[in-house]
Design a protein around this motif. Sequence first.
Motif, mmCIF file in Angstrom:
data_model
loop_
_atom_site.group_PDB
_atom_site.id
_atom_site.type_symbol
_atom_site.label_atom_id
_atom_site.label_comp_id
_atom_site.label_asym_id
_atom_site.label_seq_id
_atom_site.Cartn_x
_atom_site.Cartn_y
_atom_site.Cartn_z
ATOM 1 N N MET A 191 0.969 -1.143 0.129
ATOM 2 C CA MET A 191 -0.099 -0.037 -0.044
ATOM 3 C C MET A 191 0.661 1.223 -0.039
ATOM 4 O O MET A 191 1.610 1.670 1.083
ATOM 5 C CB MET A 191 -0.931 -0.071 1.196
ATOM 6 N N SER A 192 0.871 2.085 -1.168
ATOM 7 C CA SER A 192 1.745 3.109 -1.142
ATOM 8 C C SER A 192 0.937 4.539 -0.638
ATOM 9 O O SER A 192 -0.327 4.585 -0.915
ATOM 10 C CB SER A 192 2.289 3.512 -2.580
ATOM 11 N N PRO A 193 1.662 5.405 0.020
ATOM 12 C CA PRO A 193 0.854 6.339 0.394
ATOM 13 C C PRO A 193 0.535 7.558 -0.548
ATOM 14 O O PRO A 193 1.295 7.595 -1.404
ATOM 15 C CB PRO A 193 1.733 7.029 1.604
ATOM 16 N N ASN A 194 -0.417 8.138 -0.227
ATOM 17 C CA ASN A 194 -0.777 9.258 -1.317
ATOM 18 C C ASN A 194 0.229 10.491 -0.960
ATOM 19 O O ASN A 194 0.643 10.677 0.316
ATOM 20 C CB ASN A 194 -2.013 9.978 -0.967
ATOM 21 N N THR A 195 0.615 11.411 -1.757
ATOM 22 C CA THR A 195 1.480 12.576 -1.741
ATOM 23 C C THR A 195 0.505 13.704 -2.183
ATOM 24 O O THR A 195 -0.154 13.651 -2.884
ATOM 25 C CB THR A 195 2.595 12.405 -2.850
ATOM 26 N N ILE A 196 0.871 14.751 -1.210
ATOM 27 C CA ILE A 196 0.321 16.034 -1.311
ATOM 28 C C ILE A 196 1.115 17.250 -1.167
ATOM 29 O O ILE A 196 1.872 17.079 -0.069
ATOM 30 C CB ILE A 196 -1.208 15.788 -0.356
ATOM 31 N N PRO A 197 0.988 18.270 -1.718
ATOM 32 C CA PRO A 197 1.736 19.626 -1.573
ATOM 33 C C PRO A 197 1.343 20.287 -0.243
ATOM 34 O O PRO A 197 0.216 19.999 0.090
ATOM 35 C CB PRO A 197 1.470 20.370 -2.838
ATOM 36 N N ALA A 198 2.219 20.700 0.255
ATOM 37 C CA ALA A 198 1.928 21.509 1.689
ATOM 38 C C ALA A 198 0.998 22.381 1.583
ATOM 39 O O ALA A 198 0.084 22.561 2.423
ATOM 40 C CB ALA A 198 3.087 22.070 2.420
ATOM 41 N N GLY A 199 0.715 23.283 0.392
ATOM 42 C CA GLY A 199 -0.142 24.268 0.305
ATOM 43 C C GLY A 199 -1.597 23.551 0.157
ATOM 44 O O GLY A 199 -2.433 24.157 0.744
ATOM 45 N N GLN A 200 -1.792 22.463 -0.560
ATOM 46 C CA GLN A 200 -3.019 21.739 -0.606
ATOM 47 C C GLN A 200 -3.391 21.231 0.628
ATOM 48 O O GLN A 200 -4.490 21.217 1.019
ATOM 49 C CB GLN A 200 -3.005 20.656 -1.655
ATOM 50 N N PHE A 201 -2.382 20.743 1.320
ATOM 51 C CA PHE A 201 -2.839 20.087 2.686
ATOM 52 C C PHE A 201 -3.163 21.263 3.570
ATOM 53 O O PHE A 201 -4.165 20.964 4.514
ATOM 54 C CB PHE A 201 -1.488 19.449 3.187
ATOM 55 N N LYS A 202 -2.789 22.407 3.650
ATOM 56 C CA LYS A 202 -2.954 23.574 4.521
ATOM 57 C C LYS A 202 -4.366 23.828 4.172
ATOM 58 O O LYS A 202 -5.230 24.091 5.072
ATOM 59 C CB LYS A 202 -2.154 24.700 4.246
ATOM 60 N N GLY A 238 -7.212 4.493 6.678
ATOM 61 C CA GLY A 238 -5.996 4.128 7.346
ATOM 62 C C GLY A 238 -4.628 4.142 6.518
ATOM 63 O O GLY A 238 -3.622 3.765 6.899
ATOM 64 N N ARG A 239 -4.974 4.967 5.255
ATOM 65 C CA ARG A 239 -3.932 5.114 4.376
ATOM 66 C C ARG A 239 -3.134 6.335 4.708
ATOM 67 O O ARG A 239 -3.698 7.313 4.955
ATOM 68 C CB ARG A 239 -4.296 5.126 2.972
ATOM 69 N N PRO A 240 -1.647 6.254 4.772
ATOM 70 C CA PRO A 240 -0.994 7.591 5.379
ATOM 71 C C PRO A 240 -0.804 8.492 3.974
ATOM 72 O O PRO A 240 -1.287 8.211 2.977
ATOM 73 C CB PRO A 240 0.457 6.868 5.366
ATOM 74 N N VAL A 241 -0.678 9.611 4.480
ATOM 75 C CA VAL A 241 -0.460 10.655 3.428
ATOM 76 C C VAL A 241 0.895 11.387 3.600
ATOM 77 O O VAL A 241 1.407 11.728 4.762
ATOM 78 C CB VAL A 241 -1.526 11.737 3.348
ATOM 79 N N ARG A 296 8.007 21.693 -2.271
ATOM 80 C CA ARG A 296 8.585 21.755 -3.508
ATOM 81 C C ARG A 296 8.968 20.345 -4.099
ATOM 82 O O ARG A 296 10.257 20.316 -4.064
ATOM 83 C CB ARG A 296 9.975 22.800 -3.173
ATOM 84 N N ASN A 297 8.214 19.512 -3.668
ATOM 85 C CA ASN A 297 8.475 18.211 -4.078
ATOM 86 C C ASN A 297 9.400 17.200 -3.284
ATOM 87 O O ASN A 297 10.013 16.250 -3.737
ATOM 88 C CB ASN A 297 8.909 17.846 -5.715
ATOM 89 N N VAL A 298 9.851 17.951 -2.069
ATOM 90 C CA VAL A 298 10.456 17.259 -1.111
ATOM 91 C C VAL A 298 9.653 16.731 0.006
ATOM 92 O O VAL A 298 8.991 17.594 0.448
ATOM 93 C CB VAL A 298 11.802 18.199 -0.839
#
Length: 54
Positions: free
Chosen positions: A1-12, A26-29, A34-36
């Motif tokens: 199960m690979s976690p989702n990735t989200i930019p900090a601005g969108q998370f905010k 139950g899936r991590p994000v 800046r893609n790091v």
Amino acid sequence: MSPNTIPAGQFKTHCLQIMETVKKTGRPVIITKRNVPIAKLTPIKKKKKRALGS
């Protein structure tokens, strides 16, 4: 199960909604800036109650 990735601005912008999704699925994000990757949001697993004497 690979976690989702989200930019900090969108998370905010969608923080509460994302936290609720992590809780339900139950899936991590992974949160990136800046893609790091800078943080990982994972659900807390509930501890199982032990029966007396087991």
